[in-house]
Design a protein around this motif. Structure first.
Motif, mmCIF file in Angstrom:
data_model
loop_
_atom_site.group_PDB
_atom_site.id
_atom_site.type_symbol
_atom_site.label_atom_id
_atom_site.label_comp_id
_atom_site.label_asym_id
_atom_site.label_seq_id
_atom_site.Cartn_x
_atom_site.Cartn_y
_atom_site.Cartn_z
ATOM 1 N N ILE A 1 0.828 -1.197 0.000
ATOM 2 C CA ILE A 1 0.000 0.000 0.000
ATOM 3 C C ILE A 1 0.869 1.257 0.000
ATOM 4 O O ILE A 1 0.613 2.217 -0.725
ATOM 5 C CB ILE A 1 -0.948 -0.017 1.215
ATOM 6 C CG1 ILE A 1 -2.028 -1.080 0.993
ATOM 7 C CG2 ILE A 1 -1.588 1.353 1.446
ATOM 8 C CD1 ILE A 1 -2.833 -1.414 2.218
ATOM 9 N N ARG B 1 -8.354 3.468 7.955
ATOM 10 C CA ARG B 1 -8.904 4.153 6.785
ATOM 11 C C ARG B 1 -9.348 3.147 5.710
ATOM 12 O O ARG B 1 -10.375 3.340 5.053
ATOM 13 C CB ARG B 1 -7.870 5.105 6.197
ATOM 14 C CG ARG B 1 -7.454 6.251 7.125
ATOM 15 C CD ARG B 1 -8.454 7.400 7.081
ATOM 16 N NE ARG B 1 -8.072 8.504 7.962
ATOM 17 C CZ ARG B 1 -7.275 9.499 7.620
ATOM 18 N NH1 ARG B 1 -6.758 9.537 6.403
ATOM 19 N NH2 ARG B 1 -7.004 10.454 8.478
ATOM 20 N N LEU B 2 -8.538 2.110 5.507
ATOM 21 C CA LEU B 2 -8.794 1.204 4.383
ATOM 22 C C LEU B 2 -9.701 0.032 4.745
ATOM 23 O O LEU B 2 -10.278 -0.593 3.846
ATOM 24 C CB LEU B 2 -7.476 0.700 3.808
ATOM 25 C CG LEU B 2 -6.578 1.786 3.201
ATOM 26 C CD1 LEU B 2 -5.359 1.148 2.539
ATOM 27 C CD2 LEU B 2 -7.341 2.634 2.181
ATOM 28 N N ARG C 1 -12.870 0.457 3.144
ATOM 29 C CA ARG C 1 -12.915 0.123 1.728
ATOM 30 C C ARG C 1 -13.110 -1.386 1.548
ATOM 31 O O ARG C 1 -13.856 -1.818 0.673
ATOM 32 C CB ARG C 1 -11.615 0.563 1.029
ATOM 33 C CG ARG C 1 -11.357 2.053 1.004
ATOM 34 C CD ARG C 1 -12.482 2.806 0.314
ATOM 35 N NE ARG C 1 -12.783 2.269 -1.010
ATOM 36 C CZ ARG C 1 -13.962 2.393 -1.615
ATOM 37 N NH1 ARG C 1 -14.962 3.012 -1.009
ATOM 38 N NH2 ARG C 1 -14.145 1.892 -2.808
ATOM 39 N N TYR D 1 -7.153 -6.995 -1.434
ATOM 40 C CA TYR D 1 -7.391 -5.570 -1.706
ATOM 41 C C TYR D 1 -6.224 -4.965 -2.480
ATOM 42 O O TYR D 1 -6.426 -4.192 -3.423
ATOM 43 C CB TYR D 1 -7.610 -4.809 -0.398
ATOM 44 C CG TYR D 1 -7.860 -3.329 -0.623
ATOM 45 C CD1 TYR D 1 -9.057 -2.882 -1.175
ATOM 46 C CD2 TYR D 1 -6.889 -2.387 -0.305
ATOM 47 C CE1 TYR D 1 -9.284 -1.535 -1.411
ATOM 48 C CE2 TYR D 1 -7.109 -1.028 -0.535
ATOM 49 C CZ TYR D 1 -8.311 -0.613 -1.087
ATOM 50 O OH TYR D 1 -8.523 0.718 -1.323
ATOM 51 N N MET E 1 -8.496 4.695 -2.848
ATOM 52 C CA MET E 1 -7.548 4.425 -1.772
ATOM 53 C C MET E 1 -6.783 5.690 -1.387
ATOM 54 O O MET E 1 -6.632 6.011 -0.205
ATOM 55 C CB MET E 1 -6.561 3.335 -2.181
ATOM 56 C CG MET E 1 -5.638 2.895 -1.047
ATOM 57 S SD MET E 1 -4.209 1.918 -1.581
ATOM 58 C CE MET E 1 -3.084 3.241 -2.100
ATOM 59 N N LEU F 1 -6.779 7.794 2.225
ATOM 60 C CA LEU F 1 -5.561 7.989 3.013
ATOM 61 C C LEU F 1 -5.248 9.461 3.278
ATOM 62 O O LEU F 1 -4.433 9.781 4.144
ATOM 63 C CB LEU F 1 -4.365 7.342 2.307
ATOM 64 C CG LEU F 1 -4.369 5.809 2.250
ATOM 65 C CD1 LEU F 1 -3.203 5.312 1.412
ATOM 66 C CD2 LEU F 1 -4.309 5.212 3.650
#
Length: 295
Positions: free
Chosen positions: A31, A54-55, A58, A70, A84, A88
């Motif tokens: 990431i 945060r992710l 998602r 992911y 993404m 972030l």
């Protein structure tokens, strides 16, 4: 339960965060590499818990079971890669944030150029990380306080951001009344208008909105314009970049400033690199471009 940060290790399969989804060192590095390549964002391992929180949203939204899956999705899907990066980055903004910048804009940029602009001269301003639009509209309201007839003059404000969702929000120009608390009452009564059917919101007037052009732009990519700009706002953006990337961005911005133009940055940021050859400090988090004869 809040996900727990685990001990760092060079082993790629060791978990950095334990929670709803396993998050390994390899996942984090994948990431981080994408964020750096796509948007210049520098993510140290100390940010692992933030990245996870945060992710994870998602993953839930997409119905994905693992961060490894992911990462594969992000690699192959441009839209999710954009989502993404948006997840972030933090879009903390408000009208007239750092009010001294707008006072400086009025007193040191707009008013000294007033006679030139009224004779047909151009005035160009840029909000380079505009988020949901509060910054460029604060610029527009400041312009209107000096040039009430700005629509008839050669005045334009460019507003850019890499997140398409916040750009779309900015284009709408509609905000909850509590978001407008920092707009001076005189400006609010003159340049904001009621929203039919929504007593809790107001819309930026056509006079202000017509000054601002919203565009999607990744500061790490190409910039399809030449300037020069009389003022550039680039606030709380460089904090996401490493030192070398910061220097590169400051250099590119300074190249697009007009002589005697102003660059406004965030309160925790400092200009570095080649830009220091042409910029000089001129107040709190404000830089001025030296004229060619003084370089």
């Amino acid at each position: 339960m809040t996900p727990a940060l685990q001990r760092s290790s060079t082993r790629p399969t060791e978990l950095l965060v334990t929670g709803e989804f396993a998050f390994s060192a390899a996942d984090f590095r994948a990431i981080a590499e994408i964020a750096k390549a796509e948007a210049g964002i520098d993510l140290p391992e100390s940010k692992a818990t933030l990245v996870y929180s945060r992710l994870a949203k998602r993953l839930r939204s997409l119905g994905i079971a693992t961060f490894a899956e992911y990462c594969n999705t992000v690699h192959s899907n441009d839209q999710e890669r954009s989502s993404m990066i948006a997840a972030l980055t933090t879009n903390v903004t408000r009208f007239f944030r750092e009010p001294h910048h707008f006072e400086y804009l009025r007193n040191n940029i707009l008013e000294p150029r007033a006679a030139h602009v009224r004779k047909g001269g151009r005035l160009r301003l840029w909000s380079s990380a505009c988020s949901t639009g509060q910054e460029p509209y604060s610029m527009a309201l400041t312009v209107l306080s000096v040039f009430p007839d700005a629509a008839e003059l050669d005045i334009r404000i460019l507003a850019t951001d890499l997140n398409p969702n916040v750009v779309a929000h900015g284009k709408r120009g509609q905000y909850r009344k509590e978001e407008l608390a920092d707009v001076p009452q005189a400006m609010r009564s003159k340049w904001l208008e009621a929203v039919p059917g929504d007593s809790d919101s107001m819309r930026v007037s056509d006079a202000a909105r017509s000054l601002v052009a919203f565009r999607e732009l990744n500061l790490m990519g190409s910039w399809p314009f030449k300037g020069p700009f009389d003022a550039i706002f680039c606030r709380n953006v460089a904090i996401y970049f490493d030192h070398d990337t910061q220097g590169m961005i400051w250099g590119r911005l300074s190249n697009l400033l007009a002589d005697d133009g102003a660059l406004y940055i965030g309160h925790s940021e400092r200009v570095s690199g080649s830009a220091l050859k042409v910029l000089t400090t001129d107040g709190v988090t404000t830089y001025r471009k030296k004229s060619e004869t003084h370089r």
